[in-house]
Enzyme design. Structure first.
Site, PDB file in Angstrom:
ATOM      1  N   ASP A 153      71.125  42.671  99.157  1.00 29.75           N
ATOM      2  CA  ASP A 153      70.083  43.677  99.048  1.00 29.75           C
ATOM      3  C   ASP A 153      68.957  43.214  98.118  1.00 29.75           C
ATOM      4  O   ASP A 153      67.782  43.240  98.493  1.00 29.75           O
ATOM      5  CB  ASP A 153      70.671  45.009  98.573  1.00 29.75           C
ATOM      6  CG  ASP A 153      71.616  44.849  97.381  1.00 29.75           C
ATOM      7  OD1 ASP A 153      71.812  43.714  96.925  1.00 29.75           O
ATOM      8  OD2 ASP A 153      72.160  45.867  96.927  1.00 29.75           O
ATOM      9  N   ASP A 177      83.520  46.338 109.775  1.00 29.73           N
ATOM     10  CA  ASP A 177      83.944  44.955 109.581  1.00 29.73           C
ATOM     11  C   ASP A 177      85.453  44.834 109.432  1.00 29.73           C
ATOM     12  O   ASP A 177      85.969  43.719 109.335  1.00 29.73           O
ATOM     13  CB  ASP A 177      83.242  44.353 108.358  1.00 29.73           C
ATOM     14  CG  ASP A 177      82.101  43.428 108.757  1.00 29.73           C
ATOM     15  OD1 ASP A 177      81.694  43.467 109.931  1.00 29.73           O
ATOM     16  OD2 ASP A 177      81.616  42.673 107.896  1.00 29.73           O
TER      17      ASP A 177
END
Length: 754
Positions: free
Chosen positions: A463, A136
């Protein structure tokens, strides 16, 4: 072998003595709440504030009791896989994802070691493995490092397989010299070892000395896509750094693909969740493995058979509902002795993690997790549809859910059909343009990505949110705790890194708790079990604990400054209850640490850090989410700095004492600094009153309990007390001291104005 031909065995763990201790402490908590409620009319506002806080503490204790109540472990038998299949090559394919976001905070050499450890995993058919690295940061240095790693892997992977190397991250493996005999074979191994170490050192030197300018200048067109590419504004970049189809079946090493998804200032990129969804789509059009493993860039594979152990759980149940995903507990290498920053979380992982594994399954921890791709695609477990007639979804339905890519639609149809043994696409190099298409910013528009499919958006802890959605659909998960540990990572060191990580986690879980994704709603309207919901609340209530713990921490100083009390005096019969609670609570947790093989110092460090974290990271996370909810601010994703790996296998640091707290001018340090100063001031004022005798004149004045509370807080905040008088990075900056001083002055003024 124990377990015969079983692939796995679920073993319930007894904890009768701990259950009795749980109830004993709960009884003391309820006793102090009941006694305080009974005498509430005779007391002032401090008594009411203490009652509310203590009732909250009792609720938190019940949450933790539930989480620890029924622990289990899963034993796996990878040697029995051969009895299940005619050939081991029938095992499902696995796509492995590695995520990195910032080449400065996450040095490329760390990522390279993680990737090399994955490429060298033991698996019968390496053609069924593929490693995708999401960058990223859109860094040509990271891409260059991975290209060099692919070249080195051609030597490293055969070396590991030939010599059955136990630890396959080179920096860790070469941190010590192997002990061998004097025979010819041993001499040849040492020569091979020395040659491989020399090759790795050259690789590490090339990566550490690389810079963007030289890479762009000396590499021709290979890095042309990075020209004029800005970190937050660039098209999708996909590079196949190694195509396994060039090797013979069973030879070589897994595919290696570099990916930097498209970024644009006009589109939200959804942090790590967005990166994981792009990885899922890109892998779907290139290899489409039915099993996906994701790891952070600093979590190298420490057990080369981890994929085989995971297959024992994914394939070892009669009903796959029990293994929607397989989570490996996070463990760390080169950790500082006695965990001075309280971020290794060994006891929490073992005690609460093992207990949650006995309910609906361990939480998804964001790294070290094997997912069924169809579970990530939002498919319900088999038992919810076995009595229904379900045909294959139409092309139009799949297009609405997955987007416009025909290849992705077809690959999703194959996954939904449940074919675990299908071979992955062979020629990944021919799929680059398709991969770029599904990596575009606007690909998800009008689809179910980030909602019903993939990693769920709406929280910085994608998550926890994604795992909760899976459990709410009715799936269970399994905990995989191997010996040696499956993955090892680098725990953050120093005050800023540790508290930044805790603040990010706390912000994310509170975003979940107060949203439509709350586990409470999942229990009411979906299939999240009640006890699993309470388990999620253990974590998601972290930042909610902050205001209660802050209030309780302020009661002691407030009472000493105003000559009041909030605890029974030593002559009161009720004095025994808080004393018994204080001692039993801390002895209980000390024994937990002892049972886990940790020292009393580690217990103290973790207890101290929980107080610090609650008054800093959790408190700021609570305020951040409240301000966001009111539309007054936006949450910002903060990447935790990863320490560079060194030749000795530890985290690179030049600290004389890396266990000492380091400070900067971040707001997270202000509340604890203020509390440290306030407790010192309150102790001084209280002691002065005691010396001159004015405290005894006032009925209901402070007793020994208030002095003990303030003294205990000073001990817990000792790193900050020391930081007040230290200099350099171990000293608290003057900007923080001044702000904290103003807060203390305002509090003292409000306390004493009457």
């Amino acid at each position: 072998m124990a377990g015969g031909k079983k692939l796995q065995e679920r073993v319930a763990l007894a904890r009768t003595a701990w259950m009795l201790a749980d109830f004993a402490i709960l009884f003391l908590l309820l006793a102090i709440v009941a006694r305080r409620a009974a005498s509430l009319r005779e007391r002032g506002g401090t008594w009411l504030a203490a009652l509310v806080c203590e009732a909250w503490f009792a609720f938190v204790w019940i949450l933790n009791m539930n989480g620890k109540w029924s622990p289990v472990r899963f034993d796996t038998y990878p040697d029995n896989l051969a009895n299940r299949y005619s050939t081991m090559e029938e095992l499902p394919a696995v796509d492995m994802f590695v995520t990195t976001a910032d080449p400065a905070l996450e040095p490329p050499l760390i990522t390279v070691n993680t990737v090399l450890s994955l490429l060298a995993l033991d698996y019968p058919d390496v053609g069924k493995l593929a490693c995708y690295v999401s960058d990223d940061g859109c860094s040509p240095v990271t891409c260059y490092a991975l290209r060099e790693a692919a070249k080195f892997a051609g030597l490293w992977v055969p070396f590991c397989k030939r010599h059955d190397v136990a630890v396959r991250a080179p920096f860790m493996y070469f941190s010590s010299t192997p002990e061998v005999g004097t025979g010819t074979a041993d001499h040849e191994f040492l020569e091979s070892w020395a040659l491989m170490k020399s090759e790795y050192e050259r690789l590490a030197s090339r990566i550490e000395n690389a810079d963007e300018g030289s890479i762009m200048r000396d590499s021709g067109d290979e890095f042309a896509e990075f020209i004029d590419a800005e970190r937050g504004n660039h098209p999708t970049i996909v590079k196949v750094l190694w195509d396994n189809s060039k090797s013979k079946v069973g030879e070589g090493f897994p595919h290696l693909v570099y990916l930097s998804r498209e970024k644009s200032p006009r589109h939200r990129h959804n942090f790590k969740a967005g990166a994981m969804n792009v990885l899922t789509r890109v892998s779907a059009v290139m290899t489409n493995a039915p099993i996906m493993l994701n790891v952070d860039c600093d979590m190298f594979a420490n057990n080369p058979q981890v994929a085989l152990h995971a297959m024992c759980l994914l394939l070892g149940f009669d009903d796959e509902i029990h293994s929607g995903f397989v989570q490996v507990p996070q463990k760390f290498y080169g950790g500082l002795k006695d965990d001075p920053f309280g971020n290794q979380m060994q006891v929490i992982t073992k005690k609460i993690g093992g207990g949650i594994a006995g309910i609906q399954g361990m939480f998804y921890g964001g790294t070290g997790c094997f997912h069924r791709r169809k579970v990530i695609y939002g498919m319900p477990p088999p038992d919810t549809v076995k009595h229904e007639t379900r045909g294959s979804p139409s092309y139009k339905e799949l297009q609405v859910r997955f987007g416009s890519s025909k290849v992705l639609i077809e690959s999703s149809r194959n996954i939904i059909s449940g074919d675990l043994l299908a071979r992955p696409t062979v020629d990944v190099s021919s799929r680059i343009e398709m991969a770029k298409q599904v990596g575009d910013c606007n690909y998800e528009a009008g689809t179910c990505w980030g909602k019903e499919i993939g990693w769920v958006y709406g929280s910085m802890t994608e998550d926890i949110l994604t795992g909760q959605r899976i459990h709410a659909a009715g799936w269970k998960s399994a905990l995989l705790d191997t010996n040696p540990p499956a993955f090892l990572g680098c725990a953050p060191t120093g005050g800023p890194a540790s508290l930044t990580q805790f603040k990010r986690w706390a912000t994310g879980v509170l975003e979940i708790l107060i949203s439509r994704n709350s586990p409470i709603l999942g229990t009411i309207f979906q299939r999240l079990q009640l006890r699993q919901c309470l388990g999620y609340l253990i974590v998601e209530a972290w930042p909610v604990r902050a205001p209660f713990e802050l209030c309780y921490a302020l009661l002691g100083p407030f009472c000493l400054l105003t000559n009041q009390s909030f605890l029974p005096t030593a002559s009161d019969e009720g004095f025994r209850i808080p004393v018994a609670l204080f001692l039993s609570y801390h002895i209980y947790h000390l024994m937990e640490y002892k049972e886990c093989g940790l020292s009393a110092r580690a217990w103290w460090n973790n207890h101290r850090m929980q107080r610090i974290t609650s008054a800093s990271a959790w408190l700021l996370a609570f305020l951040t989410v409240i301000l966001k909810t009111l539309g007054l601010s936006e949450t910002v994703f903060e990447v935790t700095r990863k320490e560079s790996s060194t030749s000795d296998g530890g985290a690179g640091t030049d600290e004389a004492d890396p266990g000492l707290f380091t400070f900067d001018s971040a707001p997270v340090f202000i509340p604890v600094t203020a509390l440290s100063v306030l407790n010192i001031v309150a102790l001084a004022v209280g002691a002065w009153r005691a010396v001159i005798g004015t405290a005894a004149v006032v009925h209901g004045g402070p007793g020994i309990g208030e002095f003990v509370c303030c003294g205990w807080m000073v001990l817990c905040f000792w790193p900050f007390v020391r930081g007040l008088v230290s200099r350099g990075k171990h000293g608290i900056p003057w900007s923080v001291k001044v702000k904290a001083g103003l807060i203390v002055a305002a509090f003292v003024h409000l306390c004493t104005r009457n």
